[in-house]
Design a protein around this motif. Structure first.
Motif, mmCIF file in Angstrom:
data_model
loop_
_atom_site.group_PDB
_atom_site.id
_atom_site.type_symbol
_atom_site.label_atom_id
_atom_site.label_comp_id
_atom_site.label_asym_id
_atom_site.label_seq_id
_atom_site.Cartn_x
_atom_site.Cartn_y
_atom_site.Cartn_z
ATOM 1 N N CYS A 1 -2.070 15.752 -6.832
ATOM 2 C CA CYS A 1 -1.750 14.514 -7.549
ATOM 3 C C CYS A 1 -1.406 13.370 -6.597
ATOM 4 N N ASP A 2 -1.482 12.161 -7.155
ATOM 5 C CA ASP A 2 -1.158 10.941 -6.412
ATOM 6 C C ASP A 2 0.151 10.328 -6.889
ATOM 7 N N GLY A 3 0.699 10.854 -7.959
ATOM 8 C CA GLY A 3 1.967 10.412 -8.513
ATOM 9 C C GLY A 3 2.441 11.464 -9.496
ATOM 10 N N LYS B 1 3.512 16.052 0.816
ATOM 11 C CA LYS B 1 3.632 15.071 -0.276
ATOM 12 C C LYS B 1 4.804 14.112 -0.100
ATOM 13 N N LEU C 1 -0.289 3.067 -9.835
ATOM 14 C CA LEU C 1 -1.272 3.860 -9.086
ATOM 15 C C LEU C 1 -2.642 3.206 -9.151
ATOM 16 N N LEU D 1 5.400 10.610 -2.169
ATOM 17 C CA LEU D 1 4.765 10.694 -3.487
ATOM 18 C C LEU D 1 5.514 9.808 -4.489
ATOM 19 N N LYS E 1 -7.583 8.553 -9.135
ATOM 20 C CA LYS E 1 -6.273 9.096 -8.801
ATOM 21 C C LYS E 1 -5.777 9.958 -9.948
ATOM 22 N N GLN E 2 -4.842 10.843 -9.629
ATOM 23 C CA GLN E 2 -4.307 11.723 -10.661
ATOM 24 C C GLN E 2 -2.796 11.567 -10.772
ATOM 25 N N LEU E 3 -2.337 11.378 -12.000
ATOM 26 C CA LEU E 3 -0.922 11.362 -12.317
ATOM 27 C C LEU E 3 -0.579 12.680 -12.984
ATOM 28 N N TRP F 1 10.225 11.999 -1.859
ATOM 29 C CA TRP F 1 9.372 11.285 -2.790
ATOM 30 C C TRP F 1 9.981 9.897 -3.002
ATOM 31 N N VAL G 1 -7.115 6.123 -13.026
ATOM 32 C CA VAL G 1 -6.086 7.154 -13.018
ATOM 33 C C VAL G 1 -6.346 8.121 -14.161
ATOM 34 N N GLY H 1 -2.943 0.276 -6.937
ATOM 35 C CA GLY H 1 -2.763 0.571 -5.517
ATOM 36 C C GLY H 1 -1.453 0.089 -4.939
#
Length: 153
Positions: A52-54, A85, A148, A88, A2-4, A116, A34, A151
């Motif tokens: 991104c995931d966050g 998104k 993140l 998010l 995942k990407q922050l 978000w 992450v 999960g």
């Protein structure tokens, strides 16, 4: 993985220390799934948000409002990401020389429009500079990344 995405305005040495602290916290050794990336608001765009995931937002308080750079980021990304998104996970820190309420209110309004989800209450680093702000922002980055990673966000 995942990407922050950390979108933080850092026009001074101390605000740069805050952005670096957020990145350091998000990269904690126990967080394995992450990857965190920091981009100044004028360099971040819709493609970064879509990937991104966050997202962790950081800004200075400028005349009772967010930095012009962060406002520009929202202006350039808002309509490009609004449909894709929603939900998010996001967090925010504000380096406020005064009280930060106008800045917080403005960003909360935009985040509400984007739909978000706040991972936690915005962090207000108010008043004269204190080194404890660094630890607080590092912890914010770590908790968002850990959520993140686990999960739960």
């Amino acid at each position: 993985m995942k990407q922050l995405l950390i979108v933080a305005h850092a026009p001074s040495p101390n605000t740069r220390r805050l952005a670096e602290a957020a990145l350091r916290g998000a990269g904690h050794e126990d967080i394995e799934q992450v990857r965190a990336v920091w981009k100044p608001p004028l360099e971040a765009g819709p493609e970064d948000v879509l990937a991104c995931d966050g997202i962790l937002l950081g800004t200075t308080e400028n005349l009772g409002y967010m930095s012009g750079a962060l406002k520009d980021f929202f202006d350039r990304t808002y309509y490009h990401v609004i449909d894709d998104k929603q939900g998010l996970p996001c967090a925010l820190y504000i380096r406020a020389g005064h009280d930060g309420t106008g800045t917080r209110r403005a960003i909360e309004s935009i985040v509400t429009g984007l739909r978000w989800n706040w991972a936690q209450e915005p962090l207000l680093c108010r008043g004269e500079w204190r080194d404890e702000f660094i630890d607080q922002v590092e912890e914010l980055g770590m908790y968002l990344a850990a959520g993140l990673d686990a999960g739960i966000l």
